[in-house]
Scaffold this motif. Structure first.
Motif, mmCIF file in Angstrom:
data_model
loop_
_atom_site.group_PDB
_atom_site.id
_atom_site.type_symbol
_atom_site.label_atom_id
_atom_site.label_comp_id
_atom_site.label_asym_id
_atom_site.label_seq_id
_atom_site.Cartn_x
_atom_site.Cartn_y
_atom_site.Cartn_z
ATOM 1 N N LYS A 72 0.641 -1.405 0.033
ATOM 2 C CA LYS A 72 0.251 0.006 0.026
ATOM 3 C C LYS A 72 0.876 1.204 -0.011
ATOM 4 O O LYS A 72 0.566 2.076 -0.824
ATOM 5 C CB LYS A 72 -1.082 0.085 1.284
ATOM 6 C CG LYS A 72 -2.049 0.732 1.314
ATOM 7 C CD LYS A 72 -2.949 0.744 2.394
ATOM 8 C CE LYS A 72 -3.514 -0.381 2.617
ATOM 9 N NZ LYS A 72 -3.905 -0.566 3.799
ATOM 10 N N HIS A 76 0.957 3.270 -3.381
ATOM 11 C CA HIS A 76 -0.045 4.381 -3.376
ATOM 12 C C HIS A 76 0.488 5.501 -2.672
ATOM 13 O O HIS A 76 0.454 6.713 -3.428
ATOM 14 C CB HIS A 76 -1.190 3.577 -2.849
ATOM 15 C CG HIS A 76 -1.711 2.717 -3.669
ATOM 16 N ND1 HIS A 76 -2.354 2.897 -4.921
ATOM 17 C CD2 HIS A 76 -1.990 1.316 -3.267
ATOM 18 C CE1 HIS A 76 -2.801 1.552 -5.205
ATOM 19 N NE2 HIS A 76 -2.472 0.686 -4.284
ATOM 20 N N GLU A 156 -5.306 14.382 -3.563
ATOM 21 C CA GLU A 156 -4.373 13.105 -3.125
ATOM 22 C C GLU A 156 -5.155 12.347 -2.190
ATOM 23 O O GLU A 156 -4.978 10.961 -2.242
ATOM 24 C CB GLU A 156 -2.921 13.605 -2.866
ATOM 25 C CG GLU A 156 -2.249 14.035 -4.218
ATOM 26 C CD GLU A 156 -1.805 12.821 -5.088
ATOM 27 O OE1 GLU A 156 -2.167 11.441 -4.897
ATOM 28 O OE2 GLU A 156 -1.320 13.279 -6.181
ATOM 29 N N GLY A 159 -8.415 10.642 -3.314
ATOM 30 C CA GLY A 159 -7.760 9.565 -4.118
ATOM 31 C C GLY A 159 -7.167 8.199 -3.509
ATOM 32 O O GLY A 159 -7.718 7.124 -3.769
ATOM 33 N N LEU A 160 -6.498 8.694 -2.495
ATOM 34 C CA LEU A 160 -6.041 7.544 -1.557
ATOM 35 C C LEU A 160 -6.939 6.873 -0.671
ATOM 36 O O LEU A 160 -6.937 5.612 -0.682
ATOM 37 C CB LEU A 160 -4.679 8.076 -0.694
ATOM 38 C CG LEU A 160 -3.648 8.422 -1.383
ATOM 39 C CD1 LEU A 160 -2.464 9.099 -0.558
ATOM 40 C CD2 LEU A 160 -2.827 6.991 -2.020
ATOM 41 N N ARG A 161 -7.881 7.795 -0.201
ATOM 42 C CA ARG A 161 -9.064 7.287 0.514
ATOM 43 C C ARG A 161 -9.983 6.092 -0.438
ATOM 44 O O ARG A 161 -10.186 5.008 -0.009
ATOM 45 C CB ARG A 161 -10.251 8.283 1.134
ATOM 46 C CG ARG A 161 -10.929 7.710 2.238
ATOM 47 C CD ARG A 161 -11.986 8.852 2.555
ATOM 48 N NE ARG A 161 -12.712 8.005 3.831
ATOM 49 C CZ ARG A 161 -12.980 8.635 4.744
ATOM 50 N NH1 ARG A 161 -12.845 10.012 4.944
ATOM 51 N NH2 ARG A 161 -13.800 7.995 5.610
ATOM 52 N N TRP A 162 -10.198 6.366 -1.620
ATOM 53 C CA TRP A 162 -10.821 5.665 -2.585
ATOM 54 C C TRP A 162 -10.221 4.472 -2.903
ATOM 55 O O TRP A 162 -10.713 3.094 -2.741
ATOM 56 C CB TRP A 162 -11.234 6.354 -3.967
ATOM 57 C CG TRP A 162 -12.126 7.386 -3.688
ATOM 58 C CD1 TRP A 162 -13.164 7.469 -2.603
ATOM 59 C CD2 TRP A 162 -12.438 8.512 -4.543
ATOM 60 N NE1 TRP A 162 -13.963 8.569 -2.921
ATOM 61 C CE2 TRP A 162 -13.597 9.269 -4.097
ATOM 62 C CE3 TRP A 162 -11.861 8.833 -5.793
ATOM 63 C CZ2 TRP A 162 -14.046 10.363 -5.005
ATOM 64 C CZ3 TRP A 162 -12.292 9.895 -6.406
ATOM 65 C CH2 TRP A 162 -13.439 10.810 -5.966
ATOM 66 N N THR A 163 -9.056 4.608 -2.961
ATOM 67 C CA THR A 163 -7.885 3.336 -3.300
ATOM 68 C C THR A 163 -8.050 2.405 -1.989
ATOM 69 O O THR A 163 -8.261 1.331 -2.136
ATOM 70 C CB THR A 163 -6.418 3.831 -3.758
ATOM 71 O OG1 THR A 163 -6.571 4.727 -4.584
ATOM 72 C CG2 THR A 163 -5.562 2.671 -3.755
ATOM 73 N N TYR A 164 -7.830 2.951 -0.947
ATOM 74 C CA TYR A 164 -7.548 2.206 0.560
ATOM 75 C C TYR A 164 -8.923 1.137 0.508
ATOM 76 O O TYR A 164 -8.965 0.439 0.931
ATOM 77 C CB TYR A 164 -7.347 3.030 1.669
ATOM 78 C CG TYR A 164 -5.967 3.673 1.700
ATOM 79 C CD1 TYR A 164 -4.975 3.152 0.585
ATOM 80 C CD2 TYR A 164 -5.492 4.082 2.703
ATOM 81 C CE1 TYR A 164 -3.762 3.881 0.821
ATOM 82 C CE2 TYR A 164 -4.239 4.634 2.782
ATOM 83 C CZ TYR A 164 -3.259 4.555 1.873
ATOM 84 O OH TYR A 164 -2.071 4.915 1.870
ATOM 85 N N GLU A 165 -10.251 2.191 0.394
ATOM 86 C CA GLU A 165 -11.578 1.645 0.499
ATOM 87 C C GLU A 165 -11.619 0.281 -0.370
ATOM 88 O O GLU A 165 -12.293 -0.622 -0.098
ATOM 89 C CB GLU A 165 -12.513 2.567 0.515
ATOM 90 C CG GLU A 165 -12.448 3.230 1.635
ATOM 91 C CD GLU A 165 -13.415 4.537 1.633
ATOM 92 O OE1 GLU A 165 -14.346 4.715 0.514
ATOM 93 O OE2 GLU A 165 -13.604 5.351 2.577
ATOM 94 N N GLU A 166 -11.214 0.595 -1.773
ATOM 95 C CA GLU A 166 -11.369 -0.480 -2.690
ATOM 96 C C GLU A 166 -10.496 -1.597 -2.337
ATOM 97 O O GLU A 166 -10.746 -2.779 -2.406
ATOM 98 C CB GLU A 166 -10.992 0.138 -4.079
ATOM 99 C CG GLU A 166 -11.824 1.160 -4.694
ATOM 100 C CD GLU A 166 -11.435 1.714 -5.978
ATOM 101 O OE1 GLU A 166 -10.307 1.517 -6.433
ATOM 102 O OE2 GLU A 166 -12.073 2.558 -6.540
ATOM 103 N N LEU A 167 -9.462 -1.490 -1.896
ATOM 104 C CA LEU A 167 -8.450 -2.533 -1.561
ATOM 105 C C LEU A 167 -9.030 -3.228 -0.360
ATOM 106 O O LEU A 167 -9.101 -4.609 -0.264
ATOM 107 C CB LEU A 167 -6.923 -1.969 -1.062
ATOM 108 C CG LEU A 167 -6.129 -1.361 -2.044
ATOM 109 C CD1 LEU A 167 -4.961 -0.873 -1.559
ATOM 110 C CD2 LEU A 167 -5.743 -2.587 -3.117
#
Length: 191
Positions: A72, A76, A156, A159-167
């Motif tokens: 992560k 990211h 940023e 975007g990182l929050r969405w990425t972390y939630e998707e992961l």
């Protein structure tokens, strides 16, 4: 050109991309404390050497610390920081990546030593790993993550929050995380 530090102003002011990473650090530090207790018990107090414990520790560290946590950061957070002006080479991001590689090498080393029932080498490499990772986590929490709090602008952060939630929502990741957290509790119990 040095970027102007800004405080991310996400809609959820209590959340920042480093928060889940710090929580994962806490889990890792708990496992390191358990490993250190086990190391002292075996090496200094005469408790029987248990290669299975060290193999399980390697499995946890590879799965949780490396595949979930470091991945992560490397895929990211670190790229976001370089987009905001931190150098990829020669700066704190490069140091963190180098330490991730050192940690991976030590985990491979103590896994191989445990498989070979080489208790002295297992203990040596586990000790080196615990020391390295504690220092590494302190640097990330106290230096790099504080820089991230200042440097990452709202887009940023979002975007990182969405990425972390998707992961976190990915079925394999959620199942793996649950299994690895159970392994962490087991390592603590067995220490």
């Amino acid at each position: 050109m040095e970027p102007t530090p800004t405080r991310a102003s996400s809609k959820d002011l209590d959340w920042h991309p480093v928060d889940p990473l710090i929580a994962e650090h806490d889990v890792i530090l708990g496992v390191l404390a358990a490993a250190e207790r086990r190391l002292v018990a075996e090496r200094d107090r005469g408790t029987a050497y248990d290669a299975t414990y060290w193999l399980d520790l390697a499995r946890f560290l590879h799965g949780f610390a490396d595949e979930l946590h470091h991945a992560k950061e490397e895929a990211h957070l670190f790229p976001a920081l370089t987009r905001c002006g931190l150098p990829e080479q020669g700066g704190p991001v490069a140091v963190m990546k180098q330490e991730h590689e050192q940690g991976r090498a030590l985990v491979r080393g103590f896994r191989a030593a445990a498989k070979a029932d080489d208790q002295a080498d297992t203990w040596r490499q586990v000790g080196l790993f615990v020391e390295l990772l504690r220092q590494h986590i302190a640097k990330e929490n106290q230096v790099l993550f504080e820089m991230a709090r200042r440097l990452l602008p709202e887009p940023e952060v979002t975007g990182l929050r969405w990425t972390y939630e998707e992961l976190a929502a990915a079925t394999d990741d959620a199942r793996t995380r649950k299994e690895l957290l159970a392994l962490a509790a087991d390592l603590d119990r067995r220490a």
